[in-house]
Every structure is written in structure tokens, then in C-alpha cells.
Write a protein that holds these residues in place. Structure first.
Motif, short mmCIF file in Angstrom:
data_model
loop_
_atom_site.label_atom_id
_atom_site.label_comp_id
_atom_site.label_asym_id
_atom_site.label_seq_id
_atom_site.Cartn_x
_atom_site.Cartn_y
_atom_site.Cartn_z
N PRO A 10 0.79 -1.22 0.00
CA PRO A 10 0.00 0.00 0.00
C PRO A 10 0.83 1.29 0.00
CG PRO A 10 -0.85 -1.53 1.65
CD PRO A 10 0.43 -2.10 1.13
N ASP A 11 1.79 1.38 0.91
CA ASP A 11 2.56 2.62 1.01
C ASP A 11 3.42 2.86 -0.22
OD1 ASP A 11 1.47 3.23 3.52
OD2 ASP A 11 3.01 2.06 4.55
N GLY A 12 4.11 1.82 -0.70
CA GLY A 12 4.97 1.96 -1.87
C GLY A 12 4.18 2.29 -3.13
N PHE A 13 3.06 1.60 -3.31
CA PHE A 13 2.25 1.82 -4.50
C PHE A 13 1.66 3.23 -4.50
CE2 PHE A 13 -1.66 1.28 -7.09
CZ PHE A 13 -1.05 0.94 -8.28
N LEU A 14 1.10 3.64 -3.35
CA LEU A 14 0.51 4.98 -3.26
C LEU A 14 1.57 6.07 -3.42
CD1 LEU A 14 -2.12 4.44 -0.44
CD2 LEU A 14 -2.54 4.73 -2.89
N GLU A 15 2.78 5.81 -2.94
CA GLU A 15 3.87 6.78 -3.12
C GLU A 15 4.18 6.98 -4.60
OE1 GLU A 15 8.59 7.12 -2.07
OE2 GLU A 15 7.29 6.15 -0.60
N GLN A 16 4.16 5.89 -5.38
CA GLN A 16 4.41 6.00 -6.82
C GLN A 16 3.32 6.83 -7.52
OE1 GLN A 16 4.74 1.96 -8.19
NE2 GLN A 16 6.97 1.96 -7.93
N LEU A 17 2.12 6.80 -6.99
CA LEU A 17 0.99 7.52 -7.59
C LEU A 17 0.85 8.95 -7.10
CD1 LEU A 17 -1.79 4.78 -7.47
CD2 LEU A 17 -0.38 5.45 -9.42
N GLN A 18 1.61 9.34 -6.11
CA GLN A 18 1.41 10.64 -5.44
C GLN A 18 1.29 11.81 -6.41
OE1 GLN A 18 0.81 10.97 -2.15
NE2 GLN A 18 0.37 13.10 -2.60
N GLU A 19 2.17 11.92 -7.38
CA GLU A 19 2.14 13.07 -8.29
C GLU A 19 1.00 12.99 -9.30
OE1 GLU A 19 5.14 12.80 -11.81
OE2 GLU A 19 6.10 11.85 -10.08
N HIS A 20 0.33 11.84 -9.40
CA HIS A 20 -0.75 11.66 -10.35
C HIS A 20 -2.13 11.66 -9.70
CE1 HIS A 20 2.32 10.61 -13.25
NE2 HIS A 20 2.80 9.79 -12.35
N TRP A 21 -2.16 11.79 -8.39
CA TRP A 21 -3.42 11.69 -7.65
C TRP A 21 -4.35 12.83 -8.05
CZ3 TRP A 21 -4.06 7.29 -5.22
CH2 TRP A 21 -5.17 7.12 -4.40
N PRO A 22 -5.60 12.53 -8.42
CA PRO A 22 -6.52 13.60 -8.82
C PRO A 22 -6.98 14.44 -7.63
CG PRO A 22 -7.66 11.50 -8.79
CD PRO A 22 -6.21 11.21 -8.51
N ALA A 23 -7.36 15.68 -7.92
CA ALA A 23 -7.91 16.55 -6.88
C ALA A 23 -9.24 15.94 -6.42
CB ALA A 23 -8.14 17.94 -7.44
N GLU A 24 -9.53 16.13 -5.15
CA GLU A 24 -10.78 15.58 -4.60
C GLU A 24 -11.96 16.38 -5.13
OE1 GLU A 24 -12.54 14.67 -0.22
OE2 GLU A 24 -10.39 14.41 -0.56
N LYS A 25 -13.01 15.67 -5.52
CA LYS A 25 -14.23 16.31 -6.02
C LYS A 25 -15.32 16.15 -4.97
CE LYS A 25 -13.58 15.49 -10.93
NZ LYS A 25 -14.20 14.91 -12.13
N PRO A 26 -16.23 17.13 -4.90
CA PRO A 26 -17.35 16.97 -3.96
C PRO A 26 -18.23 15.81 -4.40
CG PRO A 26 -17.56 19.00 -5.25
CD PRO A 26 -16.27 18.36 -5.63
N ARG A 27 -18.76 15.08 -3.45
CA ARG A 27 -19.62 13.93 -3.76
C ARG A 27 -21.07 14.36 -3.72
NH1 ARG A 27 -17.33 8.58 -2.78
NH2 ARG A 27 -15.10 8.87 -2.56
N GLY A 28 -21.89 13.59 -4.42
CA GLY A 28 -23.32 13.84 -4.41
C GLY A 28 -23.73 14.85 -5.45
N PRO A 60 -24.96 18.46 -6.96
CA PRO A 60 -24.68 19.86 -6.61
C PRO A 60 -25.86 20.47 -5.87
CG PRO A 60 -24.39 19.45 -8.98
CD PRO A 60 -24.98 18.21 -8.37
N ARG A 61 -25.57 21.40 -5.01
CA ARG A 61 -26.64 22.08 -4.29
C ARG A 61 -27.43 22.95 -5.24
NH1 ARG A 61 -24.13 24.15 1.42
NH2 ARG A 61 -23.81 22.07 2.26
N LYS A 62 -28.73 23.04 -4.99
CA LYS A 62 -29.58 23.94 -5.78
C LYS A 62 -29.34 25.35 -5.25
CE LYS A 62 -33.27 20.69 -6.77
NZ LYS A 62 -34.69 20.39 -6.62
N SER A 63 -29.04 26.27 -6.17
CA SER A 63 -28.85 27.64 -5.72
C SER A 63 -30.18 28.37 -5.75
CB SER A 63 -27.82 28.34 -6.60
OG SER A 63 -28.24 28.31 -7.94
#
Length: 90
Positions: free
Chosen positions: A52-70, A72-75
């Protein structure tokens, strides 16, 4: 409404929606190496479990930005009742 039928597959599905360009580039990169996307995802999951740690370290620079789940709120509509600034007058 009839009840939903349970999935008859033994293993649960995994749904992701990558950017279309990224998916096409990854599919091409795998195809050029006689590999396919489904097997690649399974291989990545296996590599994660094995180290887990080694694999995730290799992916660190490619990790996508977190997106909000669910959903969208109605404005709320603007106080003047217009939905846009250029709405035609009635």
C-alpha cells in the motif's frame, strides 16, 4: 414499482468516470503494450494490497484533486426573480 433485482454477479462492480481524454490516452498506452483497461485496474488493486505505502507513493504526483460527492446544491434564484442578467422583460 417492482423491487430491484439483486446483482447476480459474484463480485461487485466498480464505476469510475475519468476525463475522456485521459481515458483515451490510457487505453492507447495499454493497447500499445497488449494490455486492456479492466485487467490494468485489477492489477492496480493487487499492487495496492501487496504494498500500500509503496504503490501509493508512486501515484502521489498523479493523484486527482478531490471532487465533492453527491448532487450539486440547488442555488436560490436572485432576489429580483431573474434567472440571468440578460433575461428578456415580459
Amino acid at each position: 414499482m417492482p423491487p430491484q433485482r439483486r446483482d447476480r454477479h459474484r463480485d461487485p462492480g466498480l464505476t469510475v468516470r475519468p476525463d475522456a481524454t485521459l481515458k483515451a490516452q490510457a487505453t492507447q498506452a495499454l493497447s500499445d503494450r497488449d494490455r486492456e483497461m479492466k485487467a490494468f485496474v485489477v492489477a492496480c488493486l493487487s499492487a495496492l494490497v501487496a504494498d500500500p505505502d509503496g504503490f501509493l507513493e508512486q501515484l502521489q504526483e498523479h493523484w486527482p484533486a478531490e471532487k465533492p460527492r453527491g448532487r450539486p446544491r440547488k442555488s436560490a434564484p436572485p432576489a429580483d426573480g431573474n434567472l440571468t442578467d440578460d433575461a428578456p422583460a415580459h
